[in-house]
Structures are given as structure tokens and as C-alpha cells.
Design a protein around this motif. Structure first.
Motif, short mmCIF file in Angstrom:
data_model
loop_
_atom_site.label_atom_id
_atom_site.label_comp_id
_atom_site.label_asym_id
_atom_site.label_seq_id
_atom_site.Cartn_x
_atom_site.Cartn_y
_atom_site.Cartn_z
N ASP A 1 0.81 -1.22 0.00
CA ASP A 1 0.00 0.00 0.00
C ASP A 1 0.84 1.26 0.00
N THR A 2 1.98 1.21 0.68
CA THR A 2 2.80 2.42 0.81
C THR A 2 4.13 2.33 0.06
N GLY A 3 4.55 1.12 -0.30
CA GLY A 3 5.85 0.95 -0.92
C GLY A 3 7.01 0.94 0.06
N GLU A 4 6.71 1.03 1.34
CA GLU A 4 7.77 1.01 2.35
C GLU A 4 8.50 -0.32 2.33
N VAL A 5 9.83 -0.25 2.37
CA VAL A 5 10.67 -1.44 2.33
C VAL A 5 11.34 -1.63 3.69
N ALA A 6 11.25 -2.85 4.22
CA ALA A 6 11.94 -3.19 5.46
C ALA A 6 12.95 -4.29 5.17
N LEU A 7 14.19 -4.07 5.58
CA LEU A 7 15.23 -5.08 5.45
C LEU A 7 15.08 -6.03 6.64
N VAL A 8 14.70 -7.29 6.37
CA VAL A 8 14.34 -8.19 7.47
C VAL A 8 15.35 -9.30 7.68
N ASP A 9 16.27 -9.51 6.75
CA ASP A 9 17.26 -10.56 6.96
C ASP A 9 18.50 -10.28 6.10
N VAL A 10 19.67 -10.41 6.70
CA VAL A 10 20.94 -10.26 5.99
C VAL A 10 21.84 -11.42 6.39
N THR A 11 22.33 -12.13 5.39
CA THR A 11 23.27 -13.23 5.61
C THR A 11 24.52 -12.96 4.77
N ALA A 12 25.68 -13.19 5.36
CA ALA A 12 26.93 -12.93 4.64
C ALA A 12 27.95 -14.01 4.94
N VAL A 13 28.62 -14.47 3.91
CA VAL A 13 29.78 -15.34 4.05
C VAL A 13 30.92 -14.66 3.30
N ASP A 14 31.96 -14.30 4.03
CA ASP A 14 33.08 -13.56 3.46
C ASP A 14 34.36 -14.37 3.52
N ASP A 15 35.13 -14.30 2.44
CA ASP A 15 36.49 -14.83 2.41
C ASP A 15 37.45 -13.66 2.43
N VAL A 16 38.00 -13.39 3.59
CA VAL A 16 38.99 -12.32 3.73
C VAL A 16 40.35 -12.92 4.11
N GLY A 17 40.54 -14.18 3.74
CA GLY A 17 41.79 -14.83 4.10
C GLY A 17 41.88 -15.04 5.60
N HIS A 18 43.09 -15.00 6.11
CA HIS A 18 43.30 -15.20 7.55
C HIS A 18 42.81 -13.98 8.31
N ALA A 19 41.91 -14.20 9.27
CA ALA A 19 41.36 -13.10 10.07
C ALA A 19 42.25 -12.85 11.28
N ILE A 20 42.86 -11.67 11.35
CA ILE A 20 43.76 -11.34 12.46
C ILE A 20 42.99 -11.21 13.76
N ASN A 21 41.91 -10.44 13.73
CA ASN A 21 41.06 -10.25 14.91
C ASN A 21 39.61 -10.36 14.46
N PRO A 22 38.99 -11.54 14.62
CA PRO A 22 37.63 -11.74 14.10
C PRO A 22 36.60 -10.77 14.64
N LEU A 23 36.74 -10.33 15.88
CA LEU A 23 35.77 -9.41 16.45
C LEU A 23 35.84 -8.04 15.78
N LEU A 24 37.06 -7.53 15.58
CA LEU A 24 37.20 -6.25 14.86
C LEU A 24 36.70 -6.39 13.43
N LEU A 25 36.99 -7.52 12.80
CA LEU A 25 36.52 -7.77 11.44
C LEU A 25 35.00 -7.74 11.39
N GLU A 26 34.36 -8.37 12.36
CA GLU A 26 32.89 -8.39 12.38
C GLU A 26 32.34 -6.96 12.48
N GLY A 27 33.00 -6.13 13.28
CA GLY A 27 32.57 -4.75 13.37
C GLY A 27 32.69 -4.02 12.04
N GLN A 28 33.76 -4.29 11.31
CA GLN A 28 33.93 -3.69 9.98
C GLN A 28 32.82 -4.15 9.03
#
Length: 608
Positions: A502-529
Motif C-alpha cells: 500500500d505504501t511501498g515502504e521497504v523493510a530489510l528483514v534478513d541479511v546473511t553474509a559469508v566472506d572470504d577475507v583470508g586469515h582473520a587477524i582479529n575476528p571481532l574487529l573484522l565483524e565490526g567492519q
């Protein structure tokens, strides 16, 4: 101020010498081979893909403080810049025309940058000039409306794309003409996004023939620069949009058409039809992991649940690859007389967490307790040279240079340890876990000496055994690394949206991501990025746009008119890593700071 207006026939010229408002044209690939592939195609899909202009909007607006020291004839600039050494070079070489040592640039904690703080701005020049003129420090603080007018913008590209396919959905060729809005004049790295981004138009697919034409276009709008992703989001949107349109035209599933065209690990290293060489990647495996994590097969149930609430639910899939890390970097390590260590970083952190990651790395390589490690950056008087942070380069070039500095420390310390223990150097091994050199004495009994004792001995007024002059003046290491070749982060993003019919309003309801960034030095900082990249990607797709009136007046000059995403606009993210370490650097890392901005937008577009 728009690309469409600037390339229209008989458009007014921004600069008299730039015919057709074109600053430059560049081409990639083989036009003849691409045309031949189109001639024999079963299906051709065409589209015009728009990436709108956006504002960087860092949390902290630009701020600078200028001082002049008449007794020394020196200027001192404190600025919320992301690249102090670059700013000093430009000020010294092109503005004040003095040796660089007469200008000091400092940057403390900087609240975001995203590319928009990487270049020299007029206000940084003016506060120094004014400070010398009035004999007092001069400060300038940008308010948000000024930032909308004066900060460099990002994105703003128009792409006309054609994709040729066989009947079974295999891509035969891709042809793209890009028109990239440069703004009213060139600025710092203005040409970087279209030229570098276009290199990634093959995506993760084995496309046999390609031709890309890149046009840099002048308009009566603010100069563009690099903005998080810098050309790669635009190119990913083009190639992924074309894959979706091709799937629709051939009656194929979005997954099936991608699976038929993905580059396989056995094909690595893979050279694309426009000359980019990917060294590694497991693209299909990353996609399959994302499909499972997102419960792709359960979508019909979720769609029915949304329909029961009067909402239309859509899903989208995007596979991406980007190119990261560039230029060289210098990192320095210095032990002091008490065994403490200082990292002098040539990179610059404005929220990435280098003050955590780098000490963590030094601790793992040297065993020095983290509480004894100090981190310095952002001061041209203390850091001999540095390139700053951009293009997801810090862990690649900064981290690799830091490892080289640690190796120098170990090798130099081994010379000292051998003298103190009375053993040959090759009889000693360094154990990072113990932070000590270990070996066997003449009696066969184990002997060791800590790195802390070794470092202190290089400063001692009287060492237990005399050291040569070269080893009796402190323990330090300087490492360098050049990002040649670059590395290629990649992965898969899946988005689901609900649309109110009725309004065209869009809601983002799910986001899934799988990333290959090689060796993760600090996974928590990477997740924040990754979180930050997702937020900026969703903002671009759903809310953000810099708009001008027909008379050139900026219409989005405040947050009243420029829509920014808020926390309530996001679901919880489902994130996973699938590391395929690269051999292009000794750490096996790939850039991780821009993956969300590159990978997510096409998935949201497709879902809608």
C-alpha cells in the motif's frame, strides 16, 4: 549536475577544453572478440544501472587547528584527516613550497573517514595561513550543512550494460559503457573509483569475452573521491544485476545461473577477460555456505508468513569479489631501556582498531606482554613515513611490514643473545611463547635468555659481556612491504525484504553474509567492519542520495533532507567466514573493511 545532463547532446560545457564534458576515456578488454561473441548469442539482456551520488557523513565532521611557530619558521596542523603524511607532502610541496620538516601534521582519534578524509581540503591550508597572519592559533570546525556542501562525495555512476548468453545460461560476453561523474574538477583520487572498480566487472564469473569503456565526466557538482568500496560496489551492482536479468530472461533460478558461470578453484590463478588475475577463491563453496546459513530452502514458508501480515517478501543473492591493498608501507618497532615496545605505524586507524590488532600481532610474534606495548600513529614528527589507511590495506601492507620489523628484532636480538650466552647464533632458536632465545650450552644443558633481558642489555651502561657498538644502541626494527600483487576478498550476501504494497515502504528483514577475507587477524574487529559496511550498503540502496535542483541548488543539505539509516532499520546479521588464505602476502590476509558495501547492495536490489 547529473551525468545524464552532462552527456546529453549539446550539453553546456563545464570546461571549454573538455569536449562532451569528458575528462578521460579508458578501455579494457577486447572489443572485436566481444562483438563476435554477441553475434552468436542465444539471448542478450540489456540494462542501465545507476549508482547514485552519496555523502560520506562521518560521525565527526572535518575539523582542523593551525599554528605557526615563528622562532622555528614551522607550521603545525592538527586535523581530522585520515592521511597525515600525504597532507604534509601536499602542503610542503605545492602550497607553502618549503621542506617537509617545516610542517607538522597530527591526527588524533578521528571519528570515521570512509575515503572522504583522505585528501587535502582548502580549510587545512587556510588555518595555517591565517595562524601565521594573525600570530595566534586558528581553528575551524565544519558543521553538518557545510559538510554536505564541501565534503567530497562518492559513487555517482551510470552504466549501460549488455550480456550475451547461450541457451543453457552460460555467459558468452559482457559489454559495459560506464559514465562516471567526476564532479566539477579533479580532486584526490577522483579517477580511482571508475578505473579500479571497472577491473572487477567480471565478478566471480568465467566470462570469455569482455569490453569495458570508462568515461570520466565533468558536471557542475562537488568533486568525487573514494568512498568505502571505491568503484567495486558500482561494478558488483552491474554484473550481479545482469546475472539476475539473464536468469529471468532464460527462466533460470538465481542460484543456478551463477553456479553455471562461477570460476572454479581448479582454474586458479584465473585471468579475466579484462586482465585481472585472481590468485585464489572458492566462490561456489562460499555461495553454498551462505545459502545454508540463510535457509534458502525455507523461503516459501517465510513468504507465506509475511503475506499473512499483508506484506510482500522478496529475496536476493549477490556474489562479489573486490580488489584490496595497494602501495607500500613502513612500520617501525622500538624497544626502550626498560623492555617496553613502541609500534610506530605508517598506517592510520580512524576506527578500525589498529591499536588492538597490531599489539596483538607483536605479542604473537615476539611474546611481549600486550600491556608493555605502546601504539603510535598520526604524527609526522614521530612517524618517519606512512601511507595512511584506505582500500582495505592496513592488515595486508601494515601487518606484513610489522611482521618484517619483528623478524628484524628477532635476528638482531639473536646476535646479542649469542654474545651474552657465549654461543654461536645458529645454536639459538627464538620461542615466541616464552619470548626467549633457547639453545644448549657447552655441557649440553639447556640455556635461555629472554628478549626482555636482551633488549635491556642493548641499552645497559655496562653489559655482562661487551657488545659491539652496532648492538649497544638499542633494539629496533623497521619493516617494509609492498602490495604487489593485490588481494581479492570475495563472498556471498543474501538479503530478504518485506514491502508494504500500500505504501511501498521497504523493510530489510534478513541479511546473511559469508566472506572470504583470508586469515582473520582479529575476528571481532573484522565483524565490526562488516557491520559498518552492511549499514552503509543498506543506506545507499534504501535511503541515501545527494540531490540537486535543476538550478544546481543542493536539496539534501542536512539530515532533515538526506536520509541516513538508523539502528531500527536493521535486523540481526548472520555472518560467517570462509577463509582461503592468499599467498600474495606472508600473513595470508585479504582486505575486510569494505566487503559489506561491495557485496550487499545487489542482493537488496534483487530482493525488492
Amino acid at each position: 549536475p547529473t551525468v545524464e545532463a552532462a552527456i546529453a547532446p549539446d550539453a553546456p560545457l563545464v570546461w571549454p577544453d573538455a569536449a562532451g564534458n569528458r575528462c578521460f576515456q579508458h578501455q579494457l578488454g577486447d572489443a572485436a572478440a566481444t562483438a563476435a561473441a554477441f553475434d552468436g548469442a542465444h539471448t542478450v539482456v540489456r540494462a542501465r544501472v545507476r549508482s547514485q551520488r552519496v555523502a560520506g557523513n562521518p560521525l565527526e565532521p572535518r575539523t582542523c587547528l593551525g599554528q605557526f611557530h615563528p622562532g622555528e619558521g614551522r607550521w603545525q596542523l592538527t586535523s581530522s584527516t585520515a592521511n597525515p603524511h600525504r597532507i604534509r607532502l601536499l602542503l610542503a610541496e605545492h602550497i607553502f613550497r618549503v621542506p617537509a620538516h617545516r610542517i607538522q601534521v597530527q591526527a588524533g582519534d578521528v571519528g570515521g573517514g570512509f575515503g572522504t578524509k583522505g585528501g587535502l581540503y582548502p580549510e587545512e591550508i587556510l588555518v595555517l595561513w591565517a595562524a601565521q597572519r594573525v600570530g595566534r592559533p586558528v581553528k575551524w570546525v565544519c558543521d553538518r550543512s557545510e559538510a554536505f556542501l564541501s565534503d567530497f562525495n562518492g559513487r555517482d555512476q551510470l552504466a549501460d550494460a549488455e550480456m550475451a548468453l547461450d541457451a543453457d545460461g552460460r555467459v558468452r560476453a559482457l559489454r559495459v559503457v560506464l559514465h562516471h561523474n567526476l564532479g566539477c574538477q579533479l580532486g584526490p583520487s577522483t579517477a580511482h573509483p571508475p578505473l579500479v572498480g571497472a577491473r572487477m566487472l567480471s565478478g566471480v564469473y568465467a566470462i570469455p569475452a569482455m569490453h569495458v569503456e570508462i568515461n570520466g565526466v565533468f558536471t557542475h557538482s562537488r568533486t568525487l573521491t573514494t568512498y568505502r568500496g571505491a568503484g567495486r560496489p558500482e561494478s558488483t551492482l552491474v554484473v550481479e544485476r545482469m546475472m539476475d536479468l539473464a536468469a529471468d530472461a532464460l527462466g533460470l533460478d538465481a542460484v543456478a545461473i551463477r553456479r553455471r558461470n562461477l570460476i572454479a578453484p581448479a582454474q586458479m590463478p584465473y585471468r579475466t577477460a579484462i586482465g585481472e588475475t585472481y590468485d585464489c577463491g572458492e566462490f561456489e563453496a562460499a555461495m553454498d555456505q551462505a545459502l545454508q546459513l540463510a535457509d534458502w530452502q525455507g523461503f516459501s514458508r517465510r513468504r507465506a508468513e509475511s503475506a499473512a501480515r499483508g506484506k510482500l517478501r522478496g529475496r536476493g543473492l549477490s556474489c562479489y569479489i573486490e580488489v584490496c591493498a595497494t602501495i607500500s608501507e613502513r612500520m617501525e618497532l622500538r624497544f626502550d631501556a626498560t623492555g617496553g615496545v613502541t609500534i610506530l605505524a605508517g598506517t592510520f586507524s580512524y576506527g578500525q582498531g589498529h591499536e588492538t590488532a597490531y599489539p596483538q600481532m607483536v605479542h604473537s610474534w615476539l611474546g611481549v606482554p600486550i600491556e608493555r606495548i605502546r601504539f603510535l600513529q598520526g604524527d609526522t614528527e614521530k612517524i618517519a613515513n606512512g601511507r595512511g589507511s584506505f582500500g582495505s590495506r592496513s592488515m595486508t601492507v601494515g601487518g606484513s611490514a610489522l611482521q618484517a620489523a619483528c623478524r628484524q628484532i628477532v635476528d638482531r636480538g639473536r646476535q646479542v643473545a649469542a654474545i651474552l650466552l657465549g654461543l654461536p647464533e645458529d645454536a639459538l632458536q627464538f620461542d615466541p611463547a616464552a619470548s626467549a632465545y633457547q639453545g644448549q650450552g657447552s655441557s649440553g644443558a639447556p640455556v635461555s635468555i629472554t628478549l626482555d633481558r636482551v633488549a635491556r642489555a642493548t641499552y645497559a651502561w655496562g653489559a655482562p659481556k661487551p657488545l659491539p657498538a652496532a648492538l649497544w644502541n638499542g633494539l629496533e626494527g623497521v619493516g617494509h612491504f609492498s602490495a604487489t600483487p593485490q588481494n581479492y576478498p570475495n563472498g556471498c550476501y543474501i538479503a530478504e525484504v518485506e514491502v508494504d504494497p500500500d505504501t511501498g515502504e521497504v523493510a530489510l528483514v534478513d541479511v546473511t553474509a559469508v566472506d572470504d577475507v583470508g586469515h582473520a587477524i582479529n575476528p571481532l574487529l573484522l565483524e565490526g567492519q562488516i557491520h559498518g559496511g552492511i549499514a552503509q550498503a543498506a543506506g545507499q540502496v534504501l535511503k541515501e542520495a545527494v540531490l540537486h535542483g535543476d538550478d544546481g541548488q543542493l536539496l539534501t543539505g542536512s539530515f532533515t533532507d538526506y536520509a541516513m539509516p538508523r539502528a531500527a532499520d536493521f535486523p540481526r546479521f548472520r555472518l560467517a567466514l570462509r577463509p582461503v588464505p592468499t599467498k600474495t602476502n606472508p600473513l595470508g590476509v585479504k582486505g575486510g573493511a569494505e566487503t559489506g558495501t561491495v557485496g550487499l547492495p545487489p542482493a537488496i536490489v534483487s530482493a525488492i
